[in-house]
Design a protein around this motif. Structure first.
Motif: not given
Length: 261
Positions: A208-209, A223-225, A228
């Motif tokens: 998950t992000s 935090f990722f878009e 990851p």
């Protein structure tokens, strides 16, 4: 075992220094630092494993939960010595040694009858024991051995206020390879030019992000878009989110789901 040789030397020197001296009050209370907000949000309140060298030269260990102010410790009055506080969350399968410690160097962090631990002090205290381990491995026998209690700790800490120091290490000292730095310092003396980030690459992990919190109290959560991509090195690092725990290195990764809920 690698630090046992050093502790024997420390204890013998301590007894020799104190021989014939009047007793002094060597009792202090410990003050722990505030937990980083990201750790508090994702993990909650930790247990702490505290380690220090007593005034008799013995290495002591104690586990507390919450505030340590009620814990009274005795510390050697004639030598600089480390106090380490390692946070861990046993109910979430996060044991001691995964997250970086807080700490202090006595007597430099004393305020009255309290010893104030900090996250920067955790770097110092860990480096103290890295020096001890390196000294034990090399068996240094020079006329001026580079023992950790003789190191200039105030000057070392002041380096992190110097803009000439590597900016990444100033922001997060745990990016440096302190074991290697200690080894080379014991062999040939301290050189601030060694305080540089350890080489890292990256690895994609389909999770998950975030937020994903790392083990350094100085590092911002990730935090990722999209997928990851985590910074990694040869030794495995740990990242934690509400969904679980990732252990990843430059070679591979493992995801443990729901361990932190």
């Amino acid at each position: 075992m690698k630090t046992f040789y050093f502790i024997l030397i420390f204890c013998a020197a301590l007894l020799a220094h104190n021989c014939g001296e009047a007793p002094v009050d060597s009792r202090y209370y410990l003050v722990l630092p505030e937990l980083p907000d990201s750790w508090e949000t994702v993990l909650g309140s930790p247990h702490w494993q505290l380690e220090w060298i007593s005034d008799s030269g013995n290495k002591e260990t104690r586990i507390v939960q919450g505030d340590a102010r009620s814990l009274e410790v005795t510390l050697p009055q004639t030598w600089a010595s480390p106090v380490v506080a390692m946070p861990f969350w046993p109910e979430k399968s996060i044991n001691t040694g995964l997250f970086k410690p807080a700490g202090a160097i006595f007597p430099h962090d004393v305020s009255g009858k309290t010893l104030v631990l900090s996250w920067q002090g955790g770097v110092d205290a860990s480096l103290f024991w890295e020096f001890a381990a390196a000294y034990g491995r090399t068996g240094q026998v020079s006329a001026t051995p580079r023992l950790p209690h003789n190191f200039n700790w105030p000057r070392f800490r002041a380096l992190f206020d110097d803009p000439a120091l590597n900016g990444e290490v100033r922001a997060d000292p745990w990016l440096a390879d302190w074991s290697s730095i200690a080894e080379r310092t014991v062999q040939s003396g301290f050189d601030r030019r060694r305080l540089v980030p350890e080489a890292r690459s990256s690895i994609s992990v389909p999770v998950t992000s975030g937020p994903w919190v790392g083990t350094s109290p100085f590092a911002a959560p990730l935090f990722f878009e999209g997928i990851p991509v985590f910074p990694v090195r040869q030794t495995a690092d740990t990242w934690v989110s509400f969904e679980g725990i990732i252990r990843c290195s430059s070679e591979t990764w493992i995801f443990f789901q729901n361990n932190v809920q």
